[in-house]
Design a protein around this motif. Structure first.
Motif, short mmCIF file in Angstrom:
data_model
loop_
_atom_site.label_atom_id
_atom_site.label_comp_id
_atom_site.label_asym_id
_atom_site.label_seq_id
_atom_site.Cartn_x
_atom_site.Cartn_y
_atom_site.Cartn_z
N LEU A 139 13.05 9.64 49.88
CA LEU A 139 13.00 10.67 50.71
C LEU A 139 14.75 11.55 50.63
O LEU A 139 14.86 12.37 50.61
CB LEU A 139 12.23 10.61 52.00
N ALA A 140 15.43 10.41 50.87
CA ALA A 140 16.79 10.13 51.59
C ALA A 140 17.13 11.16 49.48
O ALA A 140 18.10 12.06 49.87
CB ALA A 140 17.43 9.52 51.46
N ALA A 141 16.60 10.60 48.73
CA ALA A 141 17.16 10.89 47.80
C ALA A 141 16.98 12.38 46.88
O ALA A 141 17.38 13.34 46.22
CB ALA A 141 17.45 10.48 46.17
N GLY A 142 15.77 12.79 47.80
CA GLY A 142 15.14 14.18 48.14
C GLY A 142 14.21 14.30 46.70
O GLY A 142 13.52 15.37 46.08
N HIS A 143 14.02 13.38 46.37
CA HIS A 143 12.30 13.07 45.42
C HIS A 143 10.87 14.15 45.56
O HIS A 143 11.02 13.40 46.80
CB HIS A 143 12.37 12.12 44.62
N ARG A 144 10.61 14.92 45.17
CA ARG A 144 9.27 15.14 45.36
C ARG A 144 7.63 14.66 44.48
O ARG A 144 7.10 14.97 45.43
CB ARG A 144 9.08 16.91 45.68
N GLU A 145 8.48 14.35 43.52
CA GLU A 145 7.10 13.84 42.53
C GLU A 145 8.48 12.93 41.57
O GLU A 145 9.27 13.37 41.06
CB GLU A 145 6.96 15.03 41.46
N VAL A 146 7.25 11.57 40.98
CA VAL A 146 7.52 10.58 40.71
C VAL A 146 6.82 9.99 40.34
O VAL A 146 5.72 10.31 39.80
CB VAL A 146 8.54 9.40 41.63
N LEU A 147 7.35 9.05 38.93
CA LEU A 147 6.38 7.70 38.82
C LEU A 147 5.90 7.20 39.63
O LEU A 147 7.32 5.58 39.23
CB LEU A 147 6.59 8.36 36.90
N LEU A 148 4.70 6.66 39.38
CA LEU A 148 4.40 5.83 40.68
C LEU A 148 3.58 4.36 39.79
O LEU A 148 2.75 4.79 38.90
CB LEU A 148 3.28 6.33 41.90
N VAL A 149 3.87 3.34 39.74
CA VAL A 149 3.55 1.99 39.43
C VAL A 149 3.02 1.27 40.80
O VAL A 149 3.85 0.38 41.66
CB VAL A 149 3.84 1.17 38.52
N VAL A 150 1.43 1.11 40.79
CA VAL A 150 0.96 0.15 42.06
C VAL A 150 -0.54 -0.43 41.40
O VAL A 150 -0.88 -0.49 40.76
CB VAL A 150 0.51 1.31 42.59
N ASN A 151 0.04 -2.28 41.36
CA ASN A 151 -0.68 -3.11 41.40
C ASN A 151 -0.64 -4.64 42.10
O ASN A 151 0.15 -5.23 42.64
CB ASN A 151 0.08 -3.78 39.82
N PRO A 152 -1.48 -4.01 42.46
CA PRO A 152 -1.30 -5.66 43.60
C PRO A 152 -2.07 -6.95 42.74
O PRO A 152 -2.76 -6.66 42.79
CB PRO A 152 -2.96 -4.98 45.22
N LEU A 153 -1.79 -7.72 43.52
CA LEU A 153 -2.82 -8.83 43.99
C LEU A 153 -3.73 -8.91 43.22
O LEU A 153 -5.08 -8.33 44.16
CB LEU A 153 -1.95 -10.03 44.60
N PRO A 154 -4.47 -9.28 42.45
CA PRO A 154 -5.81 -9.83 41.90
C PRO A 154 -6.64 -10.86 42.99
O PRO A 154 -7.12 -11.57 42.32
CB PRO A 154 -5.68 -9.93 40.68
N LEU A 155 -6.63 -10.57 44.42
CA LEU A 155 -7.05 -11.35 45.08
C LEU A 155 -8.77 -11.62 45.04
O LEU A 155 -9.46 -10.65 45.95
CB LEU A 155 -6.22 -11.54 46.51
N VAL A 156 -9.50 -11.72 44.42
CA VAL A 156 -10.94 -11.94 44.30
C VAL A 156 -11.27 -12.32 45.66
O VAL A 156 -11.38 -12.90 46.60
CB VAL A 156 -11.58 -12.66 43.03
N GLY A 157 -12.33 -10.84 45.72
CA GLY A 157 -12.82 -10.29 47.08
C GLY A 157 -12.30 -10.34 48.38
O GLY A 157 -12.41 -10.00 49.84
N ALA A 158 -10.77 -10.12 48.66
CA ALA A 158 -9.96 -9.50 49.89
C ALA A 158 -10.03 -8.04 50.20
O ALA A 158 -10.18 -7.26 49.74
CB ALA A 158 -8.31 -10.19 49.45
N THR A 159 -9.77 -8.63 50.96
CA THR A 159 -9.77 -7.09 51.61
C THR A 159 -8.14 -6.00 51.20
O THR A 159 -8.08 -4.82 51.44
CB THR A 159 -10.62 -6.68 53.13
N GLY A 160 -7.55 -6.56 51.23
CA GLY A 160 -6.29 -6.35 50.80
C GLY A 160 -5.34 -7.74 50.12
O GLY A 160 -5.37 -8.19 50.07
N ALA A 161 -4.65 -6.77 49.56
CA ALA A 161 -3.38 -7.39 49.04
C ALA A 161 -2.48 -7.21 48.54
O ALA A 161 -1.27 -5.94 49.22
CB ALA A 161 -3.68 -7.56 47.68
N PRO A 162 -0.85 -7.80 48.99
CA PRO A 162 0.20 -7.57 48.67
C PRO A 162 0.66 -6.35 48.17
O PRO A 162 -0.33 -7.29 46.49
CB PRO A 162 1.00 -8.80 48.73
N VAL A 163 1.67 -5.84 47.65
CA VAL A 163 2.29 -4.90 46.03
C VAL A 163 3.99 -4.32 46.23
O VAL A 163 4.25 -4.23 47.10
CB VAL A 163 0.86 -3.12 46.09
N ARG A 164 4.17 -4.66 45.33
CA ARG A 164 5.53 -3.92 45.30
C ARG A 164 5.70 -2.87 44.59
O ARG A 164 5.70 -2.65 43.10
CB ARG A 164 6.04 -4.55 44.51
#
Length: 270
Positions: free
Chosen positions: A233-258
């Motif tokens: 936000l500080a850099a002023g970007h309004r659109e970016v290329l985003l990569v989201v790939n959480p840990l594939p924890l089988v059966g989990a309701t959530g997982a950490p992501v970077r």
């Protein structure tokens, strides 16, 4: 035809994950993150003098920057698509677990609501409205199947756990009307800087989570919470290329992501 890596040449990479450490801010509804060295250098020394250290990590799936799976929230005993919440078992969920999240690589639009109000950080307990989102999206095309990220500047408070968690003073986030506005745009995923993708009024805590119901249960849209958006936000970007790939924890309701965002440097005045 340009190769993908050529198109990204010179792009700046933004790490959108908060660092994970024992004692970091988190929701009181989830098991805390803990890490300890199980083996230290010198505990075992090989014949050649070499040694290795390793750790044990214990964590809930909704700690730090993470993805909410569709199995995370139910309404009246049912998950997204009308599935019975009874698909849960001791080893997790047979359906809609976080391993079902397909890695996302694509466009993300930043809806900088803090900038709409002329500030770097929205005040505690502020409810984001559809009008705020409309103004933040002015001049941008919001296409179905892409990512929408809400900027509040709240990730600047990460080092102040009492404030960041919003337990007493609340935290800024979308109210139910804004949640419906987001669902109507049919995004692939949405993300924000706070622990809960919700408006948390002062003194209320996480008593109700209407936006989770609207997006996860009704619309089938995954949430990414506790994102470190302030540098972007500080850099002023309004659109970016985003990569989201959480840990594939089988059966989990959530997982950490970077999550990673890639964007070319903006020229002054752009």
């Amino acid at each position: 035809m340009r190769a993908p890596w050529e198109a990204l040449a010179g792009a700046e990479v933004f790490d959108l994950a908060q660092p994970m450490r024992t004692g970091m801010p988190q929701s009181p509804n989830h098991a805390p993150f803990r890490m300890m060295l199980e083996r230290r250098h010198g505990d075992v020394v090989r014949a050649d003098g070499g040694s290795a250290a390793s750790e044990v990590i214990v964590t809930g799936g909704h700690v730090g920057t993470h993805v909410d799976a569709l199995a995370h929230v139910s309404q009246d005993g049912r998950l997204h698509g009308g599935r019975q919440a009874a698909v849960q078992g001791r080893d997790g969920f047979a359906e809609l677990g976080v391993e079902a999240f397909e890695p996302y690589v694509g466009r993300a639009v930043l809806l900088d609501v803090a900038a709409v109000h002329g500030t770097a950080v929205l005040p505690p307990g502020y409810e984001i409205t559809p009008g705020d989102l409309e103004e933040a999206a002015r001049g941008l095309d919001l296409e179905p199947g892409q990512a929408l990220l809400i900027g509040t500047g709240w990730s600047r408070h990460w080092d102040d756990p009492a404030l960041f968690t919003g337990r007493s003073h609340g935290a800024p986030g979308p109210g139910a009307a804004a949640g419906r506005w987001l669902a109507e745009r049919r995004p692939r995923l949405v993300g924000a800087e706070t622990i809960a993708f919700e408006h948390i009024p002062p003194g209320h805590g996480h008593a109700t989570l209407p936006v989770h119901r609207i997006l996860l249960v009704e619309a089938g849209v995954n949430l990414v919470e506790t994102m470190r958006l302030w540098p972007l936000l500080a850099a002023g970007h309004r659109e970016v290329l985003l990569v989201v790939n959480p840990l594939p924890l089988v059966g989990a309701t959530g997982a950490p992501v970077r999550p990673l965002a890639l964007a070319h440097r903006l020229h002054p005045g752009s």
